[in-house]
Design an enzyme around this catalytic site. Structure first.
Site, PDB file in Angstrom:
ATOM      1  N   GLU A 172      35.076   9.913  39.973  1.00 41.90           N
ATOM      2  CA  GLU A 172      34.665  10.564  38.731  1.00 41.90           C
ATOM      3  C   GLU A 172      33.621  11.637  39.011  1.00 41.90           C
ATOM      4  O   GLU A 172      32.861  11.526  39.970  1.00 41.90           O
ATOM      5  CB  GLU A 172      34.028   9.522  37.788  1.00 41.90           C
ATOM      6  CG  GLU A 172      34.969   8.899  36.791  1.00 41.90           C
ATOM      7  CD  GLU A 172      35.383   9.846  35.669  1.00 41.90           C
ATOM      8  OE1 GLU A 172      35.307  11.072  35.849  1.00 41.90           O
ATOM      9  OE2 GLU A 172      35.800   9.339  34.622  1.00 41.90           O
ATOM     10  N   ASP A 173      33.562  12.637  38.159  1.00 48.06           N
ATOM     11  CA  ASP A 173      32.473  13.613  38.276  1.00 48.06           C
ATOM     12  C   ASP A 173      31.209  13.063  37.623  1.00 48.06           C
ATOM     13  O   ASP A 173      30.112  13.240  38.131  1.00 48.06           O
ATOM     14  CB  ASP A 173      32.875  14.965  37.659  1.00 48.06           C
ATOM     15  CG  ASP A 173      33.383  14.835  36.233  1.00 48.06           C
ATOM     16  OD1 ASP A 173      33.770  13.718  35.812  1.00 48.06           O
ATOM     17  OD2 ASP A 173      33.403  15.855  35.518  1.00 48.06           O
ATOM     18  N   ASP A 182      29.083   8.799  31.746  1.00 42.40           N
ATOM     19  CA  ASP A 182      28.125   9.063  30.670  1.00 42.40           C
ATOM     20  C   ASP A 182      28.097   7.841  29.739  1.00 42.40           C
ATOM     21  O   ASP A 182      27.361   6.886  29.977  1.00 42.40           O
ATOM     22  CB  ASP A 182      28.555  10.351  29.962  1.00 42.40           C
ATOM     23  CG  ASP A 182      27.564  10.828  28.922  1.00 42.40           C
ATOM     24  OD1 ASP A 182      26.572  10.138  28.672  1.00 42.40           O
ATOM     25  OD2 ASP A 182      27.787  11.912  28.328  1.00 42.40           O
ATOM     26  N   PHE A 211      22.695  18.492  29.162  1.00 40.30           N
ATOM     27  CA  PHE A 211      24.108  18.850  29.227  1.00 40.30           C
ATOM     28  C   PHE A 211      24.369  19.649  30.488  1.00 40.30           C
ATOM     29  O   PHE A 211      23.936  20.783  30.621  1.00 40.30           O
ATOM     30  CB  PHE A 211      24.549  19.612  27.979  1.00 40.30           C
ATOM     31  CG  PHE A 211      26.037  19.586  27.834  1.00 40.30           C
ATOM     32  CD1 PHE A 211      26.667  18.462  27.323  1.00 40.30           C
ATOM     33  CD2 PHE A 211      26.814  20.642  28.271  1.00 40.30           C
ATOM     34  CE1 PHE A 211      28.048  18.393  27.235  1.00 40.30           C
ATOM     35  CE2 PHE A 211      28.207  20.586  28.185  1.00 40.30           C
ATOM     36  CZ  PHE A 211      28.816  19.459  27.666  1.00 40.30           C
ATOM     37  N   ARG A 214      33.689  25.189  34.759  1.00 43.55           N
ATOM     38  CA  ARG A 214      34.121  24.257  35.812  1.00 43.55           C
ATOM     39  C   ARG A 214      34.038  24.925  37.181  1.00 43.55           C
ATOM     40  O   ARG A 214      33.805  24.277  38.183  1.00 43.55           O
ATOM     41  CB  ARG A 214      35.574  23.820  35.586  1.00 43.55           C
ATOM     42  CG  ARG A 214      35.789  22.943  34.365  1.00 43.55           C
ATOM     43  CD  ARG A 214      37.181  22.322  34.434  1.00 43.55           C
ATOM     44  NE  ARG A 214      37.651  21.833  33.156  1.00 43.55           N
ATOM     45  CZ  ARG A 214      37.413  20.630  32.660  1.00 43.55           C
ATOM     46  NH1 ARG A 214      36.664  19.772  33.327  1.00 43.55           N
ATOM     47  NH2 ARG A 214      37.901  20.256  31.490  1.00 43.55           N
TER      48      ARG A 214
HETATM   49  C1  PRP Z   1      34.451  13.690  31.206  1.00 47.14           C
HETATM   50  C2  PRP Z   1      34.138  13.338  32.646  1.00 47.14           C
HETATM   51  C3  PRP Z   1      34.417  11.862  32.710  1.00 47.14           C
HETATM   52  C4  PRP Z   1      34.085  11.392  31.308  1.00 47.14           C
HETATM   53  C5  PRP Z   1      32.755  10.732  31.311  1.00 47.14           C
HETATM   54  O1  PRP Z   1      35.817  13.900  31.116  1.00 47.14           O
HETATM   55  O2  PRP Z   1      34.941  14.066  33.529  1.00 47.14           O
HETATM   56  O3  PRP Z   1      35.771  11.598  33.005  1.00 47.14           O
HETATM   57  O4  PRP Z   1      34.048  12.556  30.470  1.00 47.14           O
HETATM   58  O5  PRP Z   1      32.339  10.458  30.024  1.00 47.14           O
HETATM   59  P1  PRP Z   1      32.196   9.008  29.423  1.00 47.14           P
HETATM   60  O6  PRP Z   1      31.468   8.156  30.425  1.00 47.14           O
HETATM   61  O7  PRP Z   1      31.350   9.265  28.196  1.00 47.14           O
HETATM   62  O8  PRP Z   1      33.540   8.487  29.085  1.00 47.14           O
HETATM   63  P2  PRP Z   1      36.530  14.625  29.874  1.00 47.14           P
HETATM   64  O9  PRP Z   1      37.143  13.586  29.003  1.00 47.14           O
HETATM   65  O10 PRP Z   1      35.590  15.593  29.246  1.00 47.14           O
HETATM   66  O11 PRP Z   1      37.706  15.400  30.582  1.00 47.14           O
HETATM   67  P3  PRP Z   1      37.632  16.461  31.766  1.00 47.14           P
HETATM   68  O12 PRP Z   1      37.390  15.667  33.040  1.00 47.14           O
HETATM   69  O13 PRP Z   1      38.959  17.113  31.743  1.00 47.14           O
HETATM   70  O14 PRP Z   1      36.482  17.410  31.493  1.00 47.14           O
END
Ligand code: PRP
Length: 180
Positions: free
Chosen positions: A98-99, A102, A151, A164
Site C-alpha cells: 500500500e502507499d 489512513d 494531506f 501522482r
Molecule cells: C487510497 C490509498 C489506499 C487507501 C487508504 O486509495 O491508496 O489504498 O486510500 O485509505 P484508507 O486507509 O482510508 O482506506 P484510493 O481509494 O484513494 O485509490 P487510489 O490508490 O487509486 O488513489
C-alpha cells in the site's frame, strides 16, 4: 504542479532509502518462501515498483484496484473492488503493498477478502502510515514512514487524481483544495 506544494515531507532520496530498508526486511522475513505480492492500485504503483527491486527473494506479482476516496479529501467509507487479482491465493503467503494506510478501511477490506479466499498468511507493507486517521483496526508489519495528519500527495498519492507523478511526497497548499 510543484507550485501547489507547501512543503516536501519525503524527498526522492528519503523514499529510496526507505524502500531499500523495507526490501531488506521483506527479504529476511520471506526467506525461502515465494509470496504473492499484491500492489493496490493506483496509489502504490511507484512504491511497488521500487520496493520489489530491493527484495532478493522469489516472488509473484499481482495487482488489485480498490477505491475508497472517490477523488475527494476524505474517505467515503465505502470500499469497492474495481479490478481483482488474477491469481489463486489459497494456501499462499500474501504481501499487500500500500502507499498509505489512513482510516484502515481499504486494508481491512483487502485482508478480509484474501482471508475468505484461503490465503495462508497475509502481511502488509505500507510506505506511509497515518495512525491519526484510523477508523477501523488495521496495521502494517512493514512501514516506511509514520505521517502527520496532513494531506499528502506525490509518488503515487493523488488529490483529485492529480500529483501522482510528483517524484517526492509533499503537503498540498490548503488553497488548492479549499477553492474546489
Ligand atoms: C487510497 C490509498 C489506499 C487507501 C487508504 O486509495 O491508496 O489504498 O486510500 O485509505 P484508507 O486507509 O482510508 O482506506 P484510493 O481509494 O484513494 O485509490 P487510489 O490508490 O487509486 O488513489
Amino acid at each position: 504542479m510543484n507550485n501547489d506544494i507547501l512543503k516536501t515531507l519525503y524527498s526522492k532520496e528519503d523514499i529510496q532509502t526507505a524502500c531499500k530498508r523495507l526490501g531488506k526486511e521483506i527479504s529476511t522475513f520471506y526467506k525461502g518462501k515465494t509470496p504473492i505480492v499484491i500492489g493496490v492500485l493506483k496509489g502504490s504503483m511507484f512504491f511497488m515498483a521500487d520496493l520489489v527491486r530491493y527484495a532478493d527473494i522469489y516472488m509473484e506479482l499481482d495487482f488489485m484496484d480498490v477505491s475508497s476516496y472517490h477523488g475527494g479529501l476524505s474517505s467515503s467509507g465505502e470500499v469497492k473492488l474495481v479490478t481483482d487479482i488474477t491469481k489463486d491465493v489459497s494456501g499462499r503467503d500474501i504481501l499487500i503493498v500500500e502507499d498509505i494506510v489512513d482510516t484502515g478501511r481499504t486494508l481491512k477490506f483487502l485482508m478480509d477478502t484474501l482471508k475468505d479466499r484461503g490465503a495462508k498468511s497475509i502481511e502488509v507493507c505500507s510506505l506511509l502510515d497515518k495512525p491519526s486517521g484510523r477508523v477501523v483496526e488495521a496495521s502494517s508489519k512493514f512501514v516506511g514512514f509514520e505521517v502527520p495528519n496532513e494531506f499528502v500527495v506525490g509518488y503515487g498519492l493523488d488529490y483529485d487524481e492529480k500529483y501522482r507523478n510528483l517524484p517526492y511526497i509533499g503537503v498540498l497548499k490548503p488553497e488548492i483544495y479549499s477553492t474546489k
